[in-house]
Design an enzyme around this catalytic site. Structure first.
Site, short mmCIF file in Angstrom:
data_model
loop_
_atom_site.label_atom_id
_atom_site.label_comp_id
_atom_site.label_asym_id
_atom_site.label_seq_id
_atom_site.Cartn_x
_atom_site.Cartn_y
_atom_site.Cartn_z
N CYS A 76 17.19 18.30 -28.84
CA CYS A 76 16.57 19.61 -28.57
C CYS A 76 16.38 19.79 -27.06
CB CYS A 76 15.27 19.76 -29.35
SG CYS A 76 14.67 21.47 -29.41
N HIS A 178 17.24 19.26 -34.94
CA HIS A 178 16.34 18.12 -35.07
C HIS A 178 16.85 17.20 -36.18
CE1 HIS A 178 13.15 19.29 -32.30
NE2 HIS A 178 13.53 20.52 -32.59
N GLU A 180 15.77 14.42 -37.07
CA GLU A 180 14.64 13.80 -37.78
C GLU A 180 14.04 14.74 -38.81
OE1 GLU A 180 14.67 15.04 -34.77
OE2 GLU A 180 12.71 15.79 -34.14
#
Lengths: 196, 262
Positions: A76, A178, A180
């Site tokens: 990001c 993202h 994650e």
């Protein structure tokens, strides 16, 4: 072992949780001396790119990051920091990539921030996307994007215009989304990075 | 280059989001949950994991704990969820100040949702957006029709305010809301479908994502809300908790209707 570059920009609990779930060891990089004990690095980042760059400069890590030879993944804003410049804060950045980071133009049909699960088209073949289908959805939240560039764009997303969802140059990788927070494919990407 | 773009890139690709909502009190889910394979139906983390495995795109936890221990239990819950779940999630309920939001962000929450606190103190939206970024701030709005007007309500729809719904939403956007969660209290619990008329008006009037809430009873209702209003996401609770709609089936139906889903 993965070294996470710490410079005070954003929360990394979700990232470390994902690495924990995957069973990958990691540690924190606060100073240049910390770099040597890791074999790859993640530059996280949430928030304002200009402010993030100021914080990164305060750590004194900038020259060492630019000189890294080991695999390095920016996530990001962490990826945006690797570009030359951001309109967010009118800031000069690391310039590992010559691309610029620009703000999405206001448009009737495309809301900003770009929020949600968007398809990611793999423009090039790369181990980072191994076992991830082309045009799989990843989770994005951002108002600034990195220009599309034939040389450096590894994967692209089309949101009002085609832009870089992922960039790659030598040992440097970046993803705008993202991983994650991107379900199974996000975890696959992190696992792929840990083996590059 | 134009031709390359037309042929190389998908023309769209931003998926409509399906968002189950969990009510939590003292760290436990409160509404009845009827999943077959759950060991503990009151455990929000196990429930959340289950939804993420089913293909939910995002989760909302609404904390209705009323004790002064609330912040502590919420932070613990958020940490547990962030450790286990690989999709984004939002926490709402009882967030009144920057410190509440800061604690939740550090525990791993992706977004917070504020409702009454924003109505009582609209500057809270500005402060949160400035401190954490607009993407962190969802403004939840409960609305009810009164005499042909849409009026913002508080306390689960029980207390009417002076605010007209659309003008409040536009104010919230201008103050820094990154997303709007709009619940029609007239439709909530009816299972008769979303308030598509109002949702369309709101969605056309703002430039931030809108999450529709209130009224989901069938898979067709989700098709209708996306086709008729073009909102970004649809939230529901009981139809998912009681297994009346399974998320993989819902995604199949949306896909069959040419609606982009993950």
């Amino acid at each position: 072992m993965i070294g996470i570059i710490r410079y005070g920009a954003g929360n990394i609990f979700s990232l470390t949780s994902a690495l924990d779930r995957l069973g990958f060891a990691y540690g924190m990089v606060h100073t240049e001396e910390d770099l040597a004990q890791y074999d790859r690095y993640i530059i996280p980042g949430v928030g304002h790119a200009g402010a993030a760059m100021s914080k990164l400069e305060q750590t004194g890590l900038v020259p060492a990051i630019k000189a890294l030879q080991k695999p390095t993944l920016g996530i990001c804003v962490g990826m945006q920091l690797m570009t030359a410049y951001s309109e967010e804060g009118d800031a000069n950045l690391l310039h590992i990539f010559p691309n610029k980071t620009l703000r999405f133009k206001d448009s009737e049909h495309y809301k900003v921030p770009h929020t949600g699960w968007n398809r990611v088209h793999q423009d090039k073949q790369n181990p980072l996307f191994k076992d991830i289908p082309d045009d799989a959805h990843f989770y994005f939240v951002h108002s600034y994007y990195i220009e599309y560039n034939e040389l450096y764009t590894l994967a692209s997303t089309n949101y009002s215009l085609p832009y870089s969802a992922s960039i790659w140059h030598n040992n440097f990788y970046g993803v705008q989304f993202h991983p994650e927070k991107s379900g199974v494919y996000g975890e696959t990407l992190l696992a792929n990075f840990s083996k590059i | 280059m134009e031709q390359l773009h037309n042929t190389t890139f998908p023309t769209s690709g931003l998926a409509k989001r399906i968002v189950p909502c969990l009510d939590v009190k003292d760290g436990r889910t409160v509404k009845g949950v009827n999943f077959v394979d759950l060991r503990d139906a009151g455990d929000p983390v196990e429930l959340a994991w289950n939804y993420s495995q089913q293909g939910a795109d995002e989760l909302v936890f609404l904390d209705i704990t009323a004790t002064h221990e609330r912040r502590k239990t919420m932070v613990e819950l958020v940490k547990s969820v962030a450790r286990q779940i690989n999709i984004p999630f939002t926490i709402g309920g009882g967030i009144n100040e920057i410190a509440d939001a800061d604690a939740l962000l550090n525990a791993g929450a992706d977004k917070i949702s504020i409702n009454s606190a924003a109505v009582r103190n609209p500057k809270l939206i500005d402060e949160l957006a400035k401190a954490f970024g607009v993407q962190f701030v969802i403004v939840a709005v409960d609305t009810r029709h009164i005499d042909d007007r849409n009026i913002v309500h508080l306390n689960g729809g029980r207390i009417a305010t002076e605010l007209e719904t659309l003008s409040w939403i536009k104010e919230a956007e201008s103050r820094g809301a990154g997303e709007i969660l709009l619940t029609s209290m007239d439709h909530d619990g009816t299972k008769a479908g979303f308030d598509n008329t109002l949702l369309k008006t709101v969605n056309n009037a703002v430039h931030i994502p809108v999450i529709a809430s209130g009224g989901a009873g069938s898979m067709q209702h989700f098709v209708d809300v996306f086709e008729q209003t073009n909102v970004d996401a649809a939230l529901a609770a009981s139809v998912f908790h009681y297994g009346e709609i399974l998320i993989p089936d819902l995604k199949d139906v949306l896909r069959a209707n040419k609606i982009e889903v993950r």
